[in-house]
Design a protein around this motif. Structure first.
Motif, PDB file in Angstrom:
ATOM      1  N   GLN A   1       1.362   3.629  -2.788  1.00 53.05           N
ATOM      2  CA  GLN A   1       0.162   5.451  -2.313  1.00 53.05           C
ATOM      3  C   GLN A   1       1.898   6.142  -3.711  1.00 53.05           C
ATOM      4  O   GLN A   1       0.770   7.555  -3.403  1.00 53.05           O
ATOM      5  CB  GLN A   1      -0.363   5.574  -1.475  1.00 53.05           C
ATOM      6  CG  GLN A   1      -1.932   4.555  -1.052  1.00 53.05           C
ATOM      7  CD  GLN A   1      -1.424   4.767   0.334  1.00 53.05           C
ATOM      8  OE1 GLN A   1      -0.832   4.589   1.120  1.00 53.05           O
ATOM      9  NE2 GLN A   1      -2.787   4.764   0.672  1.00 53.05           N
TER      10      GLN A   1
ATOM     11  N   ARG B   1     -10.409   3.908  -5.750  1.00 55.24           N
ATOM     12  CA  ARG B   1     -10.561   1.866  -7.063  1.00 55.24           C
ATOM     13  C   ARG B   1     -11.221   0.932  -6.293  1.00 55.24           C
ATOM     14  O   ARG B   1     -11.772   0.367  -6.573  1.00 55.24           O
ATOM     15  CB  ARG B   1      -8.625   1.620  -6.479  1.00 55.24           C
ATOM     16  CG  ARG B   1      -8.217   2.867  -8.400  1.00 55.24           C
ATOM     17  CD  ARG B   1      -7.049   1.804  -8.514  1.00 55.24           C
ATOM     18  NE  ARG B   1      -5.836   2.794  -9.456  1.00 55.24           N
ATOM     19  CZ  ARG B   1      -4.769   2.533  -9.499  1.00 55.24           C
ATOM     20  NH1 ARG B   1      -4.091   1.476  -9.309  1.00 55.24           N
ATOM     21  NH2 ARG B   1      -4.122   3.551 -10.383  1.00 55.24           N
TER      22      ARG B   1
ATOM     23  N   LEU C   1      -6.213   4.831  -5.364  1.00 55.59           N
ATOM     24  CA  LEU C   1      -6.714   3.878  -4.001  1.00 55.59           C
ATOM     25  C   LEU C   1      -8.024   3.462  -3.179  1.00 55.59           C
ATOM     26  O   LEU C   1      -8.243   2.560  -3.728  1.00 55.59           O
ATOM     27  CB  LEU C   1      -5.259   3.801  -2.451  1.00 55.59           C
ATOM     28  CG  LEU C   1      -5.002   1.487  -2.927  1.00 55.59           C
ATOM     29  CD1 LEU C   1      -4.328   1.440  -3.898  1.00 55.59           C
ATOM     30  CD2 LEU C   1      -3.858   1.441  -1.857  1.00 55.59           C
TER      31      LEU C   1
ATOM     32  N   GLU D   1       0.987  -1.829  -0.086  1.00 56.29           N
ATOM     33  CA  GLU D   1       0.270  -0.301   0.193  1.00 56.29           C
ATOM     34  C   GLU D   1       0.813   1.609  -0.241  1.00 56.29           C
ATOM     35  O   GLU D   1       0.509   1.807  -0.670  1.00 56.29           O
ATOM     36  CB  GLU D   1      -0.794   0.185   1.343  1.00 56.29           C
ATOM     37  CG  GLU D   1      -2.058  -0.890   1.250  1.00 56.29           C
ATOM     38  CD  GLU D   1      -2.728  -0.642   2.417  1.00 56.29           C
ATOM     39  OE1 GLU D   1      -2.548  -0.091   3.640  1.00 56.29           O
ATOM     40  OE2 GLU D   1      -4.174  -1.429   2.008  1.00 56.29           O
TER      41      GLU D   1
ATOM     42  N   LEU E   1      -7.071  -4.464  -7.635  1.00 55.06           N
ATOM     43  CA  LEU E   1      -7.363  -2.589  -7.542  1.00 55.06           C
ATOM     44  C   LEU E   1      -5.224  -2.606  -9.196  1.00 55.06           C
ATOM     45  O   LEU E   1      -5.013  -1.121  -7.843  1.00 55.06           O
ATOM     46  CB  LEU E   1      -6.798  -2.444  -6.237  1.00 55.06           C
ATOM     47  CG  LEU E   1      -7.291  -2.331  -5.044  1.00 55.06           C
ATOM     48  CD1 LEU E   1      -7.808  -1.422  -4.060  1.00 55.06           C
ATOM     49  CD2 LEU E   1      -9.083  -2.195  -5.405  1.00 55.06           C
TER      50      LEU E   1
ATOM     51  N   ILE F   1      -5.946  -6.030  -3.108  1.00 50.20           N
ATOM     52  CA  ILE F   1      -5.022  -5.684  -3.321  1.00 50.20           C
ATOM     53  C   ILE F   1      -4.163  -6.896  -3.605  1.00 50.20           C
ATOM     54  O   ILE F   1      -3.799  -7.713  -4.724  1.00 50.20           O
ATOM     55  CB  ILE F   1      -3.887  -4.909  -2.315  1.00 50.20           C
ATOM     56  CG1 ILE F   1      -4.623  -3.410  -2.634  1.00 50.20           C
ATOM     57  CG2 ILE F   1      -2.743  -5.235  -3.023  1.00 50.20           C
ATOM     58  CD1 ILE F   1      -4.055  -2.671  -1.451  1.00 50.20           C
TER      59      ILE F   1
END
Length: 505
Positions: A21, A32, A29, A17, A204, A181
């Motif tokens: 990002q 999504r 994110l 993550e 995503l 994810i």
């Protein structure tokens, strides 16, 4: 072949993550995730009213953004939001600001009930929850679980630990889970399968394997049919029984011969060329043949060990009904000492003896990388000197500790069987059902595993393929109405054989 289905623990997911990002626009994110949930609802529940339960963190932010998208699409949607005394995370705060205020409702979970054509979306608590759920959240979850409607969990059901599959005292029972994810191990072991329902992955637009993970042990994978191509390789015409190995089994003390015979039948019908069963019971009551499977060659256990080289034994299974007497210990000690490089499966009483006899553990070191241990949680606890609750509290770590301590492959049986290599690489089996919770199925698994080793599959492939095939056989039987209640170990053997011989598509 498709890439393995990756499972990531929380630390690895956080690392992905953060790296993602850094390359994305603010809040992208979360947008999504919300769009993926919106698309799932549009496809599966195109006309349902939707109630979104939102928590104070980013999981709640996913829910807020989802509710906004549903509202913009003209869907009937309402939101229950847990109050928070702290500032929401930045993404969740932005989602809160964008939420149309008239979607918020004052919940009354003690008195309200929902129509059948309503969908509940669980966006209360997601990844990394490490504290008990708030009282109000527990009330909402108990109410939601009692409703006669489908429930979609975003990322994972609230109250379920993403890494271990352990539960808070109260946890949502989802009918569907849309996980983001990457897939999570906790969805597939312990209570995960009972609370997750049908699991779908929304990546995503990320590729987790391309990101740098915090530690190698934070990633494993789910064992599926695609990972078991070795099971379905066609045999050449130019072969003979010697082409497929000779499995030796040591077990079957007085009153427990059935366990050894089950392992032998499973090995034979899973494709081993020859199977010898060394019966540990006394000579006065020795069983000379198996009337249901006369192809099995029975010997007294000591005699089988004495003549193993002459008989061409290529691999061993030990422990099925072996007992824990001094004679049983002597048999196991002889086996380990005489055959240090021969692939070996240790199951049941062999594990009980191993945990109580330090000299056996020392002898086993000569088998580094060629031995497979197949404990259930109580046996694993004894092997590590822990209690069963600690094993179940983190099944992945328990399997890894066992594998590295004994330098063996480990199959930690249970809901979501965990496999670990001697190096600590782990995976979770994706097949199986509660029908396997019956006497003798562990002996069948040992027999299937022994047969695959006899046929020359690499040890890692043998372990993973055996575990998957064992579970898939039970799934096939359940699909035919044979179980899960009342399924028997013997039935699993023939179902496994049928699966291996099914025409390839």
């Amino acid at each position: 072949m498709n890439a393995p289905h990756q499972l990531l623990k929380t630390a690895a997911l956080r690392a992905v993550e953060q790296q993602a990002q850094a390359d994305l626009a603010p809040h992208e994110l979360m947008r999504r995730a919300a769009r993926s949930a919106f698309d799932t609802i549009a496809a599966r529940w195109p006309s349902h009213a939707v109630l979104v339960l939102c928590g104070p963190g980013n999981n709640g932010g996913d829910g807020f953004m989802l509710a906004t998208l549903l509202h913009q699409a003209g869907r009937q949607v309402s939101v229950w939001a847990l109050p928070t005394s702290k500032n929401r995370p930045a993404d969740a705060h932005q989602a809160w600001l964008e939420l149309p205020p008239d979607l918020l409702q004052a919940p009354a979970p003690d008195t309200s009930s929902l129509a059948d054509d309503t969908l509940i979306v669980d966006a209360l608590f997601g990844l990394g929850l490490a504290r008990p759920l708030p009282t109000l959240a527990c009330r909402w979850i108990e109410w939601a679980n009692a409703q006669p409607v489908e429930r979609l969990a975003l990322d994972l059901p609230s109250g379920l630990d993403a890494d271990t599959g352990n539960l808070n005292p109260i946890a949502l029972v989802a009918t569907h889970t849309l996980t983001f994810i990457a897939d999570k191990p906790g969805l597939h072991t312990r209570a995960g399968p009972d609370h997750s329902g049908l699991i779908e992955l929304a990546a995503l637009a990320l590729d987790p394997p391309s990101y740098k993970l915090s530690a190698p042990d934070e990633a494993g994978y789910l064992i599926q049919k695609n990972d078991c191509a070795s099971l379905f390789t066609r045999r050449k015409q130019d072969t003979h029984k010697g082409s497929f190995g000779s499995t030796g089994i040591i077990g079957g003390a007085r009153g427990m011969t059935g366990a050894a015979l089950l392992a032998g039948r499973a090995a034979l019908r899973s494709g081993a060329g020859k199977v010898f069963v060394g019966i540990a019971q006394s000579a006065s009551s020795f069983l000379s043949y198996d009337s249901l499977q006369p192809e099995l060659m029975l010997r007294p256990a000591h005699e089988l060990l004495d003549n193993a080289q002459e008989l061409g034994i290529t691999n061993w299974i030990a422990g099925c009904g072996l007992g824990v007497s001094p004679d049983s210990e002597q048999l196991l000690q002889r086996l380990i000492a005489l055959h240090p490089k021969t692939p070996m499966v240790l199951d049941a009483d062999a594990l009980n003896l191993l945990s109580s006899c330090p000299q056996l553990e020392s002898s086993l070191k000569a088998h580094a990388g060629t031995c497979v241990l197949t404990p259930h949680p109580r046996e694993a606890a004894a092997l590590l000197g822990l209690d069963t609750e600690k094993i179940q509290a983190d099944r992945i770590e328990a399997a890894r500790r066992l594998a590295m301590r004994y330098q063996a492959w480990v199959v930690l049986k249970g809901a979501g069987t965990v496999v670990s290599s001697p190096l600590g690489d782990w995976s979770i089996n994706g097949s199986g059902n509660p029908g396997l919770a019956t006497a003798g199925t562990g002996d069948v698994l040992a027999g299937i595993l022994g047969a695959l080793l006899a046929q020359g599959l690499p040890i890692g492939d043998s372990v993973r393929c055996a575990v998957w095939l064992h579970g898939a056989a039970a799934d096939k039987l359940a699909a035919l109405g044979i179980g899960p209640i009342g399924l028997t170990a013997s039935e699993v053997i023939d179902a496994a054989r049928t699966l291996r011989n099914a025409p390839r598509r």
